[in-house]
Design an enzyme around this catalytic site. Structure first.
Site, PDB file in Angstrom:
ATOM      1  N   ASP A  53      -1.383   6.677   6.408  1.00  0.00           N
ATOM      2  CA  ASP A  53      -2.478   5.777   6.030  1.00  0.00           C
ATOM      3  C   ASP A  53      -2.694   4.819   7.200  1.00  0.00           C
ATOM      4  O   ASP A  53      -1.815   4.012   7.510  1.00  0.00           O
ATOM      5  CB  ASP A  53      -2.071   5.007   4.760  1.00  0.00           C
ATOM      6  CG  ASP A  53      -3.094   3.952   4.341  1.00  0.00           C
ATOM      7  OD1 ASP A  53      -4.086   3.740   5.056  1.00  0.00           O
ATOM      8  OD2 ASP A  53      -2.868   3.323   3.278  1.00  0.00           O
ATOM      9  N   TRP A  66       0.838  -1.211   0.000  1.00  0.00           N
ATOM     10  CA  TRP A  66       0.000   0.000   0.000  1.00  0.00           C
ATOM     11  C   TRP A  66       0.866   1.252   0.000  1.00  0.00           C
ATOM     12  O   TRP A  66       0.555   2.218  -0.699  1.00  0.00           O
ATOM     13  CB  TRP A  66      -0.970  -0.011   1.175  1.00  0.00           C
ATOM     14  CG  TRP A  66      -1.956  -1.133   1.094  1.00  0.00           C
ATOM     15  CD1 TRP A  66      -2.112  -2.169   1.972  1.00  0.00           C
ATOM     16  CD2 TRP A  66      -2.941  -1.348   0.065  1.00  0.00           C
ATOM     17  NE1 TRP A  66      -3.113  -3.012   1.548  1.00  0.00           N
ATOM     18  CE2 TRP A  66      -3.634  -2.534   0.384  1.00  0.00           C
ATOM     19  CE3 TRP A  66      -3.288  -0.666  -1.101  1.00  0.00           C
ATOM     20  CZ2 TRP A  66      -4.665  -3.039  -0.416  1.00  0.00           C
ATOM     21  CZ3 TRP A  66      -4.311  -1.170  -1.896  1.00  0.00           C
ATOM     22  CH2 TRP A  66      -4.981  -2.339  -1.544  1.00  0.00           C
ATOM     23  N   LYS A  93     -11.783  -1.816   6.760  1.00  0.00           N
ATOM     24  CA  LYS A  93     -10.934  -2.717   7.524  1.00  0.00           C
ATOM     25  C   LYS A  93     -11.434  -2.783   8.971  1.00  0.00           C
ATOM     26  O   LYS A  93     -11.766  -3.841   9.467  1.00  0.00           O
ATOM     27  CB  LYS A  93      -9.473  -2.254   7.496  1.00  0.00           C
ATOM     28  CG  LYS A  93      -8.921  -2.011   6.090  1.00  0.00           C
ATOM     29  CD  LYS A  93      -8.663  -3.300   5.330  1.00  0.00           C
ATOM     30  CE  LYS A  93      -8.583  -3.106   3.827  1.00  0.00           C
ATOM     31  NZ  LYS A  93      -7.388  -2.411   3.351  1.00  0.00           N
TER      32      LYS A  93
END
Ligand SMILES: *Cc1c(COP(=O)(O)O)cnc(C)c1O
Length: 360
Positions: free
Chosen positions: A171, A101, A195
């Site tokens: 993030d 990511w 998530k």
């Protein structure tokens, strides 16, 4: 009705209380005669939903008044572009690459300026967090970027990088609201909600007010400017109303559970049960450097691909689902987000012990 223990990395398990409440309100949300999916985002009922959601999130994270909370679409991935478009005034940014990511965000930023990879853990399959105490921060960097919890590899920063005075952008998709955070240490905190918070399709960005300006890169679309959404209180266009509603319920659930201090304690307890077993096991082992282990995503392997596959299949049969590891790591991964009860982890470990015994 039969519910499984869902160890998916995302979209992921939600608190049963939240799902039940949403089910009860499906046909008639509090006397409106309609579901939240069917109502105007400009209605009084929805206005109350979004305002309460923001207020509860602010309470949970102790968000200071000079930070804005934005409910945005495009998931976490759209922020990979939105952040450079809004912050790259000098067209320079520093990225710490600790997984897929972070790498994607780093690659996206290269479209808008010079993105420097100032540290990486790719040399050991992202199984650790690099030492970030004295990095070669670029003098003209507009910000330093991290992915705080690496969903795929199961690592987490236990200490934030020394950015040498530069703005920190993080993030937090897979550790959002898993423990308290000091919001003031960041310029932007953002996370996709699927998530640890709610359904897929939304990202929450917590942005320091002075970073929200008209001074964005030329050509930045209206929808990609933080200012557009901040000025309209996340109602510039039709937002993901139902997602905001469910997130709001999760915030209330977190408050009822005692807030983020209590969640941290519970998450540490759950992770310890699993890691302790992995450290003792003769069949399974964790793949991450111990001091960098995530509380949320726990990758593990047996060292034998066929054995891994047999374990995943047997686990699924027994009601422990989505344990297959990410395709880039293989093996297994148990995501044990806020909504996973302690009992789910205890039962998984009991199952793993029994499986191990059968093999030995
Ligand atoms: C899942 C994930 C993303 C991508 O989220 P989308 O909402 O699918 O764009 C980004 N960063 C992290 C850390 C993630 O876990």
């Amino acid at each position: 009705m039969s519910r499984v223990y869902n160890f998916s990395a995302g979209p992921a398990v939600l608190p049963e209380e939240v799902l039940q409440e949403a089910a009860q309100e499906m046909m008639d949300y509090r006397g409106t005669g309609m579901s939240v999916m069917e109502m105007s985002h400009r209605s009084k009922a929805f206005d109350q939903i979004i305002q309460e959601a923001e207020a509860d999130l602010r309470d949970l994270l102790h968000i200071p008044g000079n930070y804005r909370v934005l409910f945005l679409q495009g998931g976490a991935s759209l922020q990979f572009a939105m952040i450079p478009m809004n912050l790259m005034k000098n067209r320079v940014a520093d990225y710490i690459v600790t997984g897929q990511w972070a790498k994607k965000a780093y690659q996206e930023a290269q479209k808008y300026g010079t993105a420097h990879k100032i540290a990486s853990s790719e040399d050991e399959t992202f199984s650790y967090i690099p030492d970030c105490s004295d990095l070669p921060i670029s003098p003209d960097a507009d910000y330093v970027y991290i992915c705080e919890n690496n969903t795929i590899y199961g690592t987490k920063y236990k200490k934030l990088p020394n950015t040498k005075g530069k703005l920190l952008v993080s993030d937090v998709s897979s550790c959002f609201l898993s423990e308290p955070m000091d919001v003031e240490k960041y310029g932007i905190i953002y996370g996709g909600v699927q998530k640890n918070i709610g359904p897929a399709g939304m990202v929450i960005s917590i942005v320091r007010e002075d970073l929200i300006t008209e001074d964005v890169l030329p050509g930045t679309p209206t929808m990609m400017k933080f200012k557009t959404h901040a000025d309209a209180n996340s109602l510039y266009n039709t937002p993901n109303c139902y997602c905001i509603y469910i997130c709001g319920k999760v915030f209330q659930w977190l408050k009822s559970m005692g807030g983020l201090e209590a969640m941290k304690e519970r998450n540490e307890k759950k992770a310890a049960i699993l890691y302790q077993f992995l450290d003792e096991s003769r069949l399974f082992r964790g793949t991450v450097r111990k001091e960098d282990r995530s509380l949320m995503n726990v990758p593990f392997v047996t060292g034998d691909k066929e054995m891994d596959a047999r374990f995943v299949a047997a686990a699924e049969e027994a009601g422990f689902v989505n344990l297959k590891g990410h395709r880039s790591v293989g093996g297994m991964r148990a995501s044990i987000y806020n909504a996973m009860p302690v009992e789910g982890v205890e039962k998984l470990v009991a199952f793993m012990k029994a499986f191990e015994k059968e093999q030995m």
